[in-house]
Motif scaffolding. Structure first.
Motif, short mmCIF file in Angstrom:
data_model
loop_
_atom_site.label_atom_id
_atom_site.label_comp_id
_atom_site.label_asym_id
_atom_site.label_seq_id
_atom_site.Cartn_x
_atom_site.Cartn_y
_atom_site.Cartn_z
N GLU A 82 0.83 -1.20 0.00
CA GLU A 82 0.00 0.00 0.00
C GLU A 82 0.87 1.26 0.00
O GLU A 82 0.59 2.22 -0.72
CB GLU A 82 -0.94 -0.01 1.21
N GLU A 112 -5.00 -8.91 -0.51
CA GLU A 112 -6.20 -8.11 -0.24
C GLU A 112 -5.99 -6.66 -0.65
O GLU A 112 -6.86 -6.04 -1.27
CB GLU A 112 -6.57 -8.21 1.24
N ILE A 113 -4.84 -6.09 -0.32
CA ILE A 113 -4.54 -4.70 -0.70
C ILE A 113 -4.52 -4.56 -2.21
O ILE A 113 -5.10 -3.62 -2.77
CB ILE A 113 -3.18 -4.24 -0.10
N ASP A 115 -6.03 -6.41 -4.37
CA ASP A 115 -7.39 -6.62 -4.88
C ASP A 115 -8.24 -5.36 -4.79
O ASP A 115 -9.09 -5.11 -5.64
CB ASP A 115 -8.04 -7.78 -4.11
N THR A 116 -8.02 -4.55 -3.76
CA THR A 116 -8.85 -3.35 -3.55
C THR A 116 -8.17 -2.06 -4.00
O THR A 116 -8.75 -0.99 -3.90
CB THR A 116 -9.23 -3.21 -2.06
N SER A 119 -10.11 0.13 -6.72
CA SER A 119 -11.32 0.76 -6.20
C SER A 119 -11.01 1.85 -5.18
O SER A 119 -11.79 2.78 -5.00
CB SER A 119 -12.27 -0.29 -5.60
N ARG A 120 -9.86 1.73 -4.52
CA ARG A 120 -9.47 2.74 -3.52
C ARG A 120 -8.66 3.88 -4.15
O ARG A 120 -8.26 4.80 -3.45
CB ARG A 120 -8.67 2.07 -2.41
N LYS A 140 -6.99 -15.05 -1.26
CA LYS A 140 -7.56 -13.84 -1.85
C LYS A 140 -6.93 -13.55 -3.20
O LYS A 140 -7.36 -12.65 -3.90
CB LYS A 140 -7.37 -12.67 -0.89
#
Length: 176
Positions: A82, A112-113, A115-116, A119-120, A140
């Motif tokens: 991230e 998970e990071i 994957d999102t 969108s973030r 994930k």
């Protein structure tokens, strides 16, 4: 973490084929080269022992694939990923391709990071993202590779597919 090392040393002395790895932000006990049954048993016992000894310390104790890891709380591969994406975005740079490969439960926060991330807003919608876990297990990650030989084959194929246009042009010129 200072309290964890003596515990890990005692298990290393008692478990042939095990060793301690000192990472920048973690202490990891490896037992993949020990007797499988005994190593697993020692890892479970060590995990319980460390959780008890370190219960009031700001660290996390986790087991993974042939490892027991002690690291400061709040540190994870996901946070590092991230931070990289966020820093790139702040510098007005965007990754156009992200390949993330992991083989352990400790990689799940990273998947998970990733994957999102779109969108973030920390990755562009145009970014090609491939998260792969090694070994069939719940994950994930969107993609699975069976073992390290498949990882190598995939990386070799990727390298071949991404040869620079200059080298392709040179090959075309030399064949004339």
């Amino acid at each position: 973490m200072q309290m964890a090392e003596p515990v890990m040393k005692s298990y290393t002395e008692a478990t042939d084929g095990s060793c301690i790895e000192r990472k920048e932000s973690a202490l990891v006990w490896h037992y993949q080269d020990s007797d499988p049954g005994f190593g697993f048993s020692q890892a479970k016992e060590m995990l319980d022992h460390l959780e008890s000894v370190l219960s009031n310390e700001p660290v996390s104790v986790k087991s993974g694939q042939f490892i027991v890891e002690v690291k400061p709380q709040g540190i994870s591969k996901g946070l590092v990923v991230e931070k990289i994406f966020t820093t790139m975005t702040q510098k007005r740079k965007q990754a156009d391709f992200v390949l993330c490969i992991g083989d352990d439960r400790s990689d799940e926060d990273m998947f998970e990071i990733i994957d999102t991330a779109v969108s973030r807003g920390i990755l562009s919608y145009n970014t090609e993202v491939f998260a792969c876990t090694v070994g069939q297990k719940p994950s994930k990650a969107k993609y699975y590779l069976d073992d390290s030989s498949q990882v190598i084959n995939m990386l070799e194929s990727l390298a071949e597919a991404t040869d620079s246009p200059a080298s392709s042009d040179e090959e075309a010129d030399s064949s004339l």
